[in-house]
Scaffold this motif. Structure first.
Motif, short mmCIF file in Angstrom:
data_model
loop_
_atom_site.label_atom_id
_atom_site.label_comp_id
_atom_site.label_asym_id
_atom_site.label_seq_id
_atom_site.Cartn_x
_atom_site.Cartn_y
_atom_site.Cartn_z
N GLU A 1 -8.60 57.51 35.36
CA GLU A 1 -7.44 57.73 36.23
C GLU A 1 -7.04 56.44 36.95
N ALA A 2 -8.02 55.57 37.23
CA ALA A 2 -7.70 54.29 37.85
C ALA A 2 -6.94 53.39 36.88
N VAL A 3 -7.37 53.39 35.62
CA VAL A 3 -6.69 52.58 34.61
C VAL A 3 -5.25 53.08 34.43
N HIS A 4 -5.11 54.39 34.36
CA HIS A 4 -3.76 54.96 34.19
C HIS A 4 -2.88 54.62 35.39
N GLY A 5 -3.43 54.71 36.58
CA GLY A 5 -2.65 54.37 37.77
C GLY A 5 -2.28 52.91 37.82
N ALA A 6 -3.21 52.04 37.37
CA ALA A 6 -2.93 50.61 37.37
C ALA A 6 -1.82 50.26 36.41
N GLN A 7 -1.65 51.04 35.36
CA GLN A 7 -0.59 50.77 34.39
C GLN A 7 0.80 51.03 34.95
N LEU B 1 2.04 46.64 39.07
CA LEU B 1 1.06 45.70 39.60
C LEU B 1 0.73 46.03 41.04
N ALA B 2 1.74 46.49 41.80
CA ALA B 2 1.47 46.88 43.18
C ALA B 2 0.47 48.03 43.23
N ALA B 3 0.62 49.00 42.33
CA ALA B 3 -0.33 50.11 42.26
C ALA B 3 -1.71 49.61 41.86
N ALA B 4 -1.77 48.72 40.90
CA ALA B 4 -3.06 48.19 40.44
C ALA B 4 -3.78 47.46 41.57
N THR B 5 -3.03 46.70 42.38
CA THR B 5 -3.63 45.98 43.49
C THR B 5 -4.23 46.94 44.51
#
Length: 545
Positions: free
Chosen positions: A435-441, A444-448
């Motif tokens: 779920e973290a990988v999907h959210g990071a995709q 970039l603001a979400a990934a940070t």
């Protein structure tokens, strides 16, 4: 028809229309500064960020020509006032929204208002100023149109030093509302009593074509390029374009006569303007996120970082007509486009540790290239048509700029988004939660934010996201440079040699059912529904030709 006004009244009219123009022109770059904060606060994905910017630009570009025709036919003052009101309503509503979808919708509403404002401002100038003063007034209009991007970047940067992103919408709404009141008091009403009927069908078909292409391009990276929705959007765009072409060739008074593109100078000029702003708008959309999310600039620092580019554009634009006169339109246009390509290639080398000096080495040639390429392109469009069709030339010049910018944000943003999502999918740490990988995709603001929340486990995911973003924009910038070089080669090979040909009958467009080979110039089917009055010297004076 020119309205006789006292000189003090004319100065007031000019001030109001220039502020009106600045409000709508600065709306895209001003929001680019706020995208990182907006993404963090609302959870907007990279696709939604593209839509937040492009919803405004798409509606603006799609309605520009028909809105100008409406103002010419039914009265420029009421259309300007209504446009400012609609723009302000959209801005105030966006300021209260906390959902990306609502912001996108309200940006589209503001785009409707902007399309009503921009063409009427120039029409008001040409109908309010005598011929002796008109060139300087239009020159001021062109200056504000060019400087609006820098105004938007800096004003937003200042606001974001003390307030959050809704303040940008509030500021735009207040400025628009104040200008509306001044317009009611100062602007005289005028209209073209001989304006032809409005080509509603042509306007709708062209808007459908542009919307379909932009929708498919933006949604492709998220949905998949072979997803039925993406394919349907592209199909709708192609169908709309084909129907527009068929309709415009048959109707007696089309919104834009496709036969104009048989005129070499007109076609190459439109191509150059479209490609320039395709790259410019897309570049600014990407680089503002890079500066804030990767180099950790503040919003104001990011705006100031791009200021030297604007200074170069403004400084060299005054000299470019002289240089064009010495080396010719084709060479100047080619040199300008190659300079932009060189600057974009420098930007493609930026990484997570890049210094500002490397960024500056990219921005300065872009600014110089824009200054050298824009004037020859506009002059090519203007020179290709006779004096009584200069309104068409100016309208198409504006529309090419807005369409190019809309497509640039969509295409270059999607190249970035596609590369970014794929880079994270390929290189995400094996122990990172799915779920973290999907959210990071999503962005970039979400990934940070996700990396920070995960602590030590998220550090590698954060580095992967930064690298994926850098790789994605490197591909986007490289593709931009290639497009610019190919366009430059085509214009040098096919563009006009220079010199005013309009008085000599160039730009002849045949009437439907008639051949152009009868030796008689016939412009009867080129519409006069445009954003300025048909003054033969106006566009030439404004562009320095």
């Amino acid at each position: 028809m020119t309205t006789e006004l006292p000189s003090t009244r004319r100065r007031g009219v000019l001030a109001v229309v220039l502020v009106s123009l600045a409000v709508v022109v600065s709306a895209v770059p001003s929001l680019n500064v706020a995208l990182p904060g907006l993404a963090r606060d609302t959870g907007a994905s990279q696709t939604q960020l593209q839509w937040i910017v492009d919803a405004y630009a798409l509606v603006f570009a799609g309605l520009l020509l028909p809105a100008g025709a409406i103002g010419d036919r039914f009265g420029r003052k009421p259309v300007l006032v209504a446009g400012l009101a609609v723009f302000a309503a959209g801005a105030f509503a966006a300021a209260t929204a906390d959902d990306p979808t609502m912001i996108i919708a309200m940006r589209a509403v503001s785009g409707v208002g902007a399309a009503m404002v921009m063409p009427t401002t120039l029409s008001i100038i040409t109908s309010s100023f005598p011929a002796a003063e008109r060139g300087k007034a239009v020159g001021a209009w062109i200056g504000v149109a060019g400087a609006g991007a820098i105004f938007g970047l800096l004003s937003s940067g200042v606001l974001l030093q003390w307030f959050s992103w809704p303040s940008i919408f509030v500021f735009a709404g207040v400025l628009s509302a104040g200008t509306l009141l001044a317009a009611v008091a100062v602007i005289p009403n005028s209209r073209d009593t001989t304006a032809p009927r409005i080509d509603i069908v042509g306007g709708l078909l062209s808007a459908l074509s542009l919307a379909g292409i932009v929708y498919g391009t933006i949604e492709g990276p998220h949905r998949g390029w072979t997803d039925p929705v993406s394919l349907a959007a592209f199909a709708a765009g192609a169908l709309g374009g084909g129907l527009w072409l068929a309709w415009s060739l048959r109707t007696p008074e089309p919104m834009l006569d496709p036969r104009l593109f048989k005129v070499r100078g007109f076609a190459t000029g439109v191509l150059s303007i479209t490609v320039q702003f395709f790259v410019f708008f897309g570049m600014v959309f990407i680089v503002m996120q890079y500066l804030q999310l990767i180099l950790d600039y503040t919003a104001l620092q990011a705006g100031l970082a791009l200021t030297p580019m604007g200074v170069v554009i403004g400084g060299l634009s005054r000299r470019s007509p002289v240089i064009v006169g010495k080396i010719g339109q084709r060479r100047a246009a080619g040199i300008g486009l190659v300079l932009i390509a060189a600057g974009v290639l420098v930007l493609s080398r930026l990484d997570a540790d890049a210094s500002y000096w490397l960024l500056l080495c990219g921005l300065l040639p872009i600014g110089a290239g824009m200054a050298f390429a824009t004037a020859p392109a506009t002059t090519s469009i203007v020179d290709s048509l006779p004096a009584h069709k200069q309104g068409v030339a100016s309208a198409v010049n504006d529309a090419a700029r807005e369409v190019g910018g809309t497509l640039g944000i969509a295409v270059l943003g999607s190249i970035l988004n596609d590369g970014y999502r794929q880079g994270i999918a390929d290189n995400a740490p094996s122990d990172a939660p799915p779920e973290a990988v999907h959210g990071a995709q999503e962005s970039l603001a979400a990934a940070t934010g996700i990396a920070h929340h995960l602590g030590a486990r998220g550090e590698q995911l954060g580095r992967v996201a930064v690298d994926a973003f850098i790789d994605g924009y490197a591909v986007a910038y490289t593709a931009s440079a290639a497009l610019l070089v190919v366009t430059a080669a085509g214009i040098v090979a096919l563009g006009p040699r220079g010199g005013r040909k309009a008085e000599e009958g160039t730009g002849t467009v045949p009437r439907p059912g008639r051949a152009a080979s009868d030796g008689q110039p016939d412009h009867a089917d080129i519409p006069r529904n445009s954003n300025i009055a048909a003054d033969g010297a106006l566009a030439a004076d404004a562009t320095g030709s």
